[in-house]
Design an enzyme around this catalytic site. Structure first.
Site: not given
Length: 274
Positions: A16-18, A63, A67, A88, A104, A129, A216, A237
């Site tokens: 995760s880049l969060s 994530t 969710k 999210n 999102d 999905g 991404y 992304g």
């Protein structure tokens, strides 16, 4: 100085880049007393984790696969999140309430608006999905005509048509074997896992419209690279990740507008280092 905490939860979560994005936002906003972490949490562990949160917690990013699992644990859910039964973002209020939202959907719309896509007469979705349902909800705001969803099973096709009815979008479903046909749509949103659309790259038309590929990492995907070579507009992304994270930061901190440029630069730097 007491710390104010936030974090992203999910499984797997190490990619995760969060944390990179949210920490960049805190730096830009001068929120030195804020921290943002990540926790490997599955559906079974989620209720216990949420129950153990103290008053220092301001918010959570969620994530997969959490969710939908978070829904029974919330005090209130926004109309946006309720529309797709997916949260999210959780804002934890000072009085202990847990408020669920979905960034999102507006994140997809904002990323498209940034690239000049305001309205489209029709669109195609690759996949069915959780991300596809958010994409469909976003298209309810910008698509004036039919959306075609390319799926692998009858159950998924039924699900997408049901989401369409719920969201007020005309949805036609088609089998994944015909997915190359999707590439002729004015807007194509690819919501499938890495590698799934690689075989479609040779089928990109000579004058493509706009591709929104929600991946991404790795980037660019084969499909996105082929799309760019043909001169089509590509939204990636990272664009979605940054726009939805900006909205999360605004909701959790109460500071608006969020530092979009700083967050995008941090995300690009982190991806380049991988």
């Amino acid at each position: 100085m007491s710390r104010i905490r936030a974090a992203v939860l999910g499984s797997p979560i190490e990619h995760s880049l969060s944390p990179v994005l949210h920490r960049a936002a805190y730096r830009a906003l001068g929120l030195d007393d804020w921290s943002y972490d990540r926790f490997e949490i599955d559906e079974a562990a989620l209720p216990g984790f949420v129950a153990g949160l103290g008053p220092e917690w301001a918010g959570l990013s969620l994530t997969m696969p959490l969710k939908r699992a978070i829904l029974p644990l919330l005090d209130e859910v926004s109309d946006t999140a309720a529309a797709v039964e997916a949260v999210n973002t959780v804002v934890l209020t000072e009085d202990g309430r847990r408020l669920g939202d979905n960034t999102d959907i507006p994140g997809i719309v904002a990323a498209l608006h940034e690239r000049g896509v305001e309205k489209v007469p029709s669109a195609a979705i690759l996949g069915a999905g959780a991300t596809a349902s958010s994409a469909l909800a976003a298209l309810a705001r910008i698509c004036t005509g039919e959306v075609t969803a390319y799926v692998r099973s009858r159950a998924r096709a039924d699900e997408m048509r049901q989401w369409g009815e719920r969201l007020g979008v005309a949805v036609r479903t088609a089998d994944w074997s015909d997915a190359a046909e999707a590439l002729g749509a004015p807007l194509v949103i690819a919501t499938t896992p890495a590698g799934t659309t690689d075989s479609l790259a040779p089928s990109v038309p000579r004058t493509p419209g706009t591709l929104f590929d929600v991946l991404y990492d790795p980037w660019p995907t084969d499909l996105a690279a082929a799309w760019s070579r043909q001169g089509g507009a590509v939204v990636g992304g990272l664009d979605l990740l940054v726009h939805q994270a900006v909205l999360q930061v605004e909701r959790m901190t109460g500071r608006s507008p969020g530092p979009l440029a700083e967050m995008r630069a941090a995300g690009q730097q982190a991806l380049a280092a991988r």
